[in-house]
Design a protein around this motif. Structure first.
Motif, mmCIF file in Angstrom:
data_model
loop_
_atom_site.group_PDB
_atom_site.id
_atom_site.type_symbol
_atom_site.label_atom_id
_atom_site.label_comp_id
_atom_site.label_asym_id
_atom_site.label_seq_id
_atom_site.Cartn_x
_atom_site.Cartn_y
_atom_site.Cartn_z
ATOM 1 N N LEU A 36 -23.273 -4.533 56.096
ATOM 2 C CA LEU A 36 -24.468 -4.041 55.415
ATOM 3 C C LEU A 36 -24.709 -4.915 54.192
ATOM 4 N N VAL A 37 -25.906 -5.500 54.121
ATOM 5 C CA VAL A 37 -26.301 -6.320 52.974
ATOM 6 C C VAL A 37 -27.372 -5.556 52.198
ATOM 7 N N LEU A 38 -27.117 -5.304 50.911
ATOM 8 C CA LEU A 38 -28.047 -4.591 50.043
ATOM 9 C C LEU A 38 -28.469 -5.511 48.896
ATOM 10 N N LEU A 39 -29.782 -5.696 48.744
ATOM 11 C CA LEU A 39 -30.305 -6.614 47.746
ATOM 12 C C LEU A 39 -31.142 -5.883 46.709
ATOM 13 N N GLU A 40 -31.257 -6.489 45.522
ATOM 14 C CA GLU A 40 -31.957 -5.850 44.418
ATOM 15 C C GLU A 40 -33.466 -5.738 44.633
ATOM 16 N N ASP A 41 -34.015 -6.476 45.580
ATOM 17 C CA ASP A 41 -35.452 -6.359 45.856
ATOM 18 C C ASP A 41 -35.722 -5.268 46.894
ATOM 19 N N ASP A 42 -34.783 -4.327 47.006
ATOM 20 C CA ASP A 42 -34.897 -3.184 47.921
ATOM 21 C C ASP A 42 -34.895 -3.595 49.389
ATOM 22 N N GLY A 245 -11.713 -2.089 63.564
ATOM 23 C CA GLY A 245 -12.830 -2.924 63.143
ATOM 24 C C GLY A 245 -12.845 -3.206 61.660
ATOM 25 N N THR A 246 -13.954 -3.808 61.234
ATOM 26 C CA THR A 246 -14.153 -4.169 59.833
ATOM 27 C C THR A 246 -15.560 -3.766 59.422
ATOM 28 N N PHE A 247 -15.658 -3.064 58.304
ATOM 29 C CA PHE A 247 -16.950 -2.706 57.736
ATOM 30 C C PHE A 247 -17.062 -3.404 56.385
ATOM 31 N N THR A 248 -18.153 -4.167 56.198
ATOM 32 C CA THR A 248 -18.341 -4.959 54.985
ATOM 33 C C THR A 248 -19.677 -4.627 54.346
ATOM 34 N N ILE A 249 -19.664 -4.462 53.047
ATOM 35 C CA ILE A 249 -20.899 -4.331 52.270
ATOM 36 C C ILE A 249 -20.988 -5.534 51.333
ATOM 37 N N ILE A 250 -22.152 -6.193 51.332
ATOM 38 C CA ILE A 250 -22.406 -7.308 50.425
ATOM 39 C C ILE A 250 -23.658 -6.970 49.618
ATOM 40 N N THR A 251 -23.586 -7.102 48.311
ATOM 41 C CA THR A 251 -24.716 -6.728 47.472
ATOM 42 C C THR A 251 -24.790 -7.603 46.222
ATOM 43 N N ASP A 261 -9.400 -0.611 49.374
ATOM 44 C CA ASP A 261 -8.040 -0.773 48.857
ATOM 45 C C ASP A 261 -7.996 -1.747 47.675
ATOM 46 N N ASP A 262 -8.836 -2.790 47.730
ATOM 47 C CA ASP A 262 -8.744 -3.864 46.736
ATOM 48 C C ASP A 262 -9.952 -3.959 45.814
ATOM 49 N N GLY A 263 -10.953 -3.099 45.976
ATOM 50 C CA GLY A 263 -12.137 -3.197 45.146
ATOM 51 C C GLY A 263 -13.045 -4.326 45.602
ATOM 52 N N SER A 264 -14.075 -4.601 44.818
ATOM 53 C CA SER A 264 -15.037 -5.635 45.198
ATOM 54 C C SER A 264 -14.531 -7.017 44.807
ATOM 55 N N ALA A 265 -15.049 -8.025 45.520
ATOM 56 C CA ALA A 265 -14.712 -9.422 45.243
ATOM 57 C C ALA A 265 -16.003 -10.212 45.126
ATOM 58 N N SER A 266 -16.066 -11.134 44.177
ATOM 59 C CA SER A 266 -17.261 -11.958 43.987
ATOM 60 C C SER A 266 -17.264 -13.097 44.992
ATOM 61 N N THR A 267 -18.378 -13.242 45.708
ATOM 62 C CA THR A 267 -18.537 -14.322 46.684
ATOM 63 C C THR A 267 -19.884 -15.004 46.454
ATOM 64 N N GLU A 268 -20.146 -16.059 47.187
ATOM 65 C CA GLU A 268 -21.423 -16.760 47.066
ATOM 66 C C GLU A 268 -22.596 -15.877 47.470
ATOM 67 N N ARG A 269 -22.341 -14.904 48.323
ATOM 68 C CA ARG A 269 -23.410 -14.016 48.795
ATOM 69 C C ARG A 269 -23.596 -12.812 47.881
ATOM 70 N N GLY A 270 -22.651 -12.557 46.984
ATOM 71 C CA GLY A 270 -22.726 -11.411 46.095
ATOM 72 C C GLY A 270 -21.401 -10.666 46.058
ATOM 73 N N GLU A 271 -21.420 -9.455 45.498
ATOM 74 C CA GLU A 271 -20.219 -8.633 45.469
ATOM 75 C C GLU A 271 -19.905 -8.132 46.887
ATOM 76 N N GLU A 272 -18.651 -8.235 47.289
ATOM 77 C CA GLU A 272 -18.258 -7.913 48.662
ATOM 78 C C GLU A 272 -17.222 -6.797 48.667
ATOM 79 N N LEU A 273 -17.480 -5.784 49.501
ATOM 80 C CA LEU A 273 -16.537 -4.696 49.741
ATOM 81 C C LEU A 273 -16.136 -4.743 51.211
ATOM 82 N N VAL A 274 -14.837 -4.642 51.483
ATOM 83 C CA VAL A 274 -14.358 -4.740 52.864
ATOM 84 C C VAL A 274 -13.400 -3.595 53.158
#
Length: 293
Positions: A36-42, A245-251, A261-274
């Motif tokens: 799931l990718v969530l962006l600030e422009d809704d 499986g794997t569920f990922t949120i990028i925002t 388990d590990d919190g969010s991580a900063s990536t080139e695409r944004g903050e990532e939750l896995v």
């Protein structure tokens, strides 16, 4: 505890589980990758790729009728009409009649199950040899279902992808004619551009969600197959797709809360939750994200 006693308990649990699952028109993930990718422009993009298991189209759904056990009727004294202990010959005669009528009972039970499931599966009769093909056609005509392939015994390999504006709540899966009883993923909009993401379908042991808890029970039932096969009365359990499986949120919004388990991580695409999902996953993935500009 003897194997026969354990198997009898297994059969009882099977019938009880089947009754609850049929009530919920049970649909579960198998092996999958979801993002799931969530962006600030809704804007948002959601994808799910992998297996989906439809209980009503599996051989498990037909096992309830075959799991019944013989129970002798009461016997009565001819003079007093009071109940008495049945003789060995009387019980044997009752069992013979019961076994003779077994095909009729099984056919009736399967017909009733088919009617129940058909009413909850968009009119698709699970006893129809073309039921799986009809479900493929039903999903394929809905927007987002880019691939739907029948793998057999209620398991389908799918790719679902949708993008759009977050103008309203979102839920997956939503299938025409099906009740929305056990969603895999929910996106819930709050005031002030807050977004709540819940994934109840991605937890096998979530006690707060009886549907998800029963999914964990399904995984356990498949592990009881060996025990059932050890007894002359035991039946062969079908294989269930493993929840893996794997569920990922990028925002690019602000992650206010999450239960990774590990919190969010900063990536080139944004903050990532896995979240890594397995039959041992006890808590459904959840996150609260601030998308305010």
């Amino acid at each position: 505890m003897s194997v026969q006693t354990s198997t009898r308990g297994f059969a009882i649990a099977l019938i009880a589980a089947l009754s609850l699952l049929l009530t919920g028109c049970f649909i579960t993930p198998g092996k999958f990758t979801s993002e799931l990718v969530l962006l600030e422009d809704d804007r948002f993009t959601f994808t799910y790729e992998g297996e989906i298991f439809f209980l009503g189209l599996s051989s498990f759904a037909q096992m309830g009728a075959a799991s019944e056990e013989f129970e002798p009727d009461e016997c009565y004294d001819e003079d007093s009409f009071e109940t008495r202990e049945c003789t060995v010959a009387e019980i044997a005669e009752q069992r013979e009649v019961w076994e003779m009528n077994a095909p009729v009972r099984a056919a009736k039970a399967q017909e009733e199950q088919a009617q129940q499931m058909g009413a909850m599966m968009g009119g698709i009769d699970p006893s129809d040899p073309e039921a799986s093909a009809k479900l493929v056609a039903l999903l394929s005509r809905q927007k987002g279902w880019e691939r739907v392939e029948d793998k057999g015994d209620g398991v389908f390999d799918v790719r679902y992808a949708v993008s759009g504006e977050l103008g309203h709540d979102f839920m997956f899966p939503v299938i025409e004619g099906f009740p929305t009883t056990n969603p895999f993923v929910q996106i819930i909009l709050r005031e002030a551009n807050l977004v709540r993401v819940n994934a109840p379908g991605f937890a096998a042991q979530n006690e707060s969600n009886p549907i998800s808890a029963m999914m964990g029970g399904l995984a356990g039932l498949s592990g009881m197959a060996a025990m059932a096969d050890q007894s002359p009365d035991g039946g062969e359990m079908p294989d269930f797709p493993a929840l893996e499986g794997t569920f990922t949120i990028i925002t690019n919004g602000h992650v206010r809360a999450n239960n990774t388990d590990d919190g969010s991580a900063s990536t080139e695409r944004g903050e990532e939750l896995v979240w890594e999902i397995s039959p041992r996953t006890a808590s459904a993935p959840t996150a609260l994200i601030d998308l305010a500009r």
